[in-house]
Motif scaffolding. Structure first.
Motif, PDB file in Angstrom:
ATOM      1  N   GLU A 170      -4.521   5.319   2.112  1.00  0.00           N
ATOM      2  CA  GLU A 170      -3.960   4.544   1.704  1.00  0.00           C
ATOM      3  C   GLU A 170      -4.205   3.560   0.390  1.00  0.00           C
ATOM      4  O   GLU A 170      -5.841   3.171   0.609  1.00  0.00           O
ATOM      5  CB  GLU A 170      -3.387   3.406   2.738  1.00  0.00           C
ATOM      6  CG  GLU A 170      -2.764   3.789   3.970  1.00  0.00           C
ATOM      7  CD  GLU A 170      -2.447   2.640   4.818  1.00  0.00           C
ATOM      8  OE1 GLU A 170      -0.725   2.667   5.262  1.00  0.00           O
ATOM      9  OE2 GLU A 170      -2.729   1.219   5.333  1.00  0.00           O
ATOM     10  N   LYS A 228       0.553  -1.092   0.394  1.00  0.00           N
ATOM     11  CA  LYS A 228       0.062  -0.033  -0.133  1.00  0.00           C
ATOM     12  C   LYS A 228       0.856   1.006  -0.012  1.00  0.00           C
ATOM     13  O   LYS A 228       1.833   1.615   0.632  1.00  0.00           O
ATOM     14  CB  LYS A 228      -0.855   0.355   0.973  1.00  0.00           C
ATOM     15  CG  LYS A 228      -2.166  -0.814   1.302  1.00  0.00           C
ATOM     16  CD  LYS A 228      -3.325  -0.645   2.061  1.00  0.00           C
ATOM     17  CE  LYS A 228      -4.398  -1.600   1.646  1.00  0.00           C
ATOM     18  NZ  LYS A 228      -5.430  -1.315   2.405  1.00  0.00           N
ATOM     19  N   GLN A 269       8.509   6.462  -0.837  1.00  0.00           N
ATOM     20  CA  GLN A 269       7.880   5.085  -1.177  1.00  0.00           C
ATOM     21  C   GLN A 269       8.094   4.141  -2.116  1.00  0.00           C
ATOM     22  O   GLN A 269       7.315   4.065  -2.998  1.00  0.00           O
ATOM     23  CB  GLN A 269       6.072   5.442  -0.672  1.00  0.00           C
ATOM     24  CG  GLN A 269       5.919   5.954   0.296  1.00  0.00           C
ATOM     25  CD  GLN A 269       4.472   6.703   0.228  1.00  0.00           C
ATOM     26  OE1 GLN A 269       3.217   5.495   0.241  1.00  0.00           O
ATOM     27  NE2 GLN A 269       4.127   7.911   0.672  1.00  0.00           N
ATOM     28  N   ARG A 283       1.171   5.136   0.804  1.00  0.00           N
ATOM     29  CA  ARG A 283       0.267   6.281   1.203  1.00  0.00           C
ATOM     30  C   ARG A 283      -0.167   7.606   0.747  1.00  0.00           C
ATOM     31  O   ARG A 283       1.052   8.431   0.349  1.00  0.00           O
ATOM     32  CB  ARG A 283       1.100   6.559   2.562  1.00  0.00           C
ATOM     33  CG  ARG A 283       0.935   5.461   3.881  1.00  0.00           C
ATOM     34  CD  ARG A 283       1.524   6.039   5.570  1.00  0.00           C
ATOM     35  NE  ARG A 283       2.901   6.433   5.045  1.00  0.00           N
ATOM     36  CZ  ARG A 283       3.272   6.674   6.166  1.00  0.00           C
ATOM     37  NH1 ARG A 283       2.898   6.873   7.228  1.00  0.00           N
ATOM     38  NH2 ARG A 283       4.475   7.216   6.507  1.00  0.00           N
TER      39      ARG A 283
END
Ligand code: SF4
Length: 224
Positions: free
Chosen positions: A47, A2, A78, A4
């Motif tokens: 998410e 996932k 990320q 963010r």
């Protein structure tokens, strides 16, 4: 896996050499820096699985979209999730535009294959308050230069000429063809900064670097 994400929206690009192009913006949550002039306050995120995020992006699709701007915060924080979504958007015919603070070279290496345009910052210490980041920026520019890259640098009232010269030395060493955007700090009075910006632009030209003075147009226009 996932990711963010702070927000997704469509608008026109307000900075840099693609000023005015229509883009879909995907704002990643979180940043590894805390710049003095940061105007991106993030308090919450949602998410998403990569496929879920692509579904949201596809809601904004249209022929007039130039590219998808992956921005932040710092999207490369990320990088594993970023790689997944870049692969999906690339496979579906979108151009990928990465807006980054230019400090996470190792992470960029992991995703650069799927990026079309890199808009990277070079943070001058006096304006960012972040200390010396030259080594990180040098490694980053090397990695980014595999693709189209341009450089944004914020100029404040307190920015000394020697910091610009240090930045230019780095750019000349790694990629002298990269265009430099001299972006006036939106919190400073533009009238007072104008003389400094003009003289900095001349220094760039004398060093063989193409430089443009471009303010943050989305702030002037009152759009996101
Ligand atoms: S790199 Fe960008 S988002 Fe991160 S603190 Fe600096 S200005 Fe804010």
């Amino acid at each position: 896996m996932k990711g963010r994400i702070a927000e997704i929206f469509d608008s026109v690009q307000g900075e840099g050499i693609y000023l005015g192009e229509k883009q879909i913006f995907v704002r990643f949550f979180g940043c590894n820096l805390s710049c003095r002039f940061c105007d991106t306050k993030q308090y919450r995120f949602t998410e998403y699985e990569p496929e879920e995020l692509f579904g949201e992006i596809a809601l904004y699709s249209g022929d007039e979209i130039h590219s998808i701007s992956f921005t932040g915060g710092e999207p490369l924080l990320q990088h594993e999730f970023l790689r997944e979504i870049l692969m999906l958007t690339r496979a579906n015919g979108y151009k990928n535009y990465l807006e980054t603070n230019g400090t996470l070279a190792g992470e960029l290496e992991r995703v650069i294959k799927y990026v079309d345009i890199v808009s990277m910052d070079v943070k001058l210490p006096s304006s960012s308050g972040m200390g010396l980041l030259w080594g990180l920026h040098e490694r980053f520019l090397k990695a980014a230069s595999q693709k189209e890259v341009f450089i944004k640098t914020i100029i404040c009232g307190v920015t000394p000429e020697e910091e610009l010269r240090d930045a230019l030395a780095l750019i000349k060493k790694i990629n002298p063809a990269a265009i430099v955007i001299l972006q006036p700090n939106s919190l400073d009075d533009y009238g007072l900064l104008k003389k400094k910006l003009d003289s900095f632009q001349e220094i760039c030209f004398n060093e063989g670097i193409t430089a443009c003075i471009i303010p943050q147009m989305h702030i002037i226009m009152g759009v996101r």
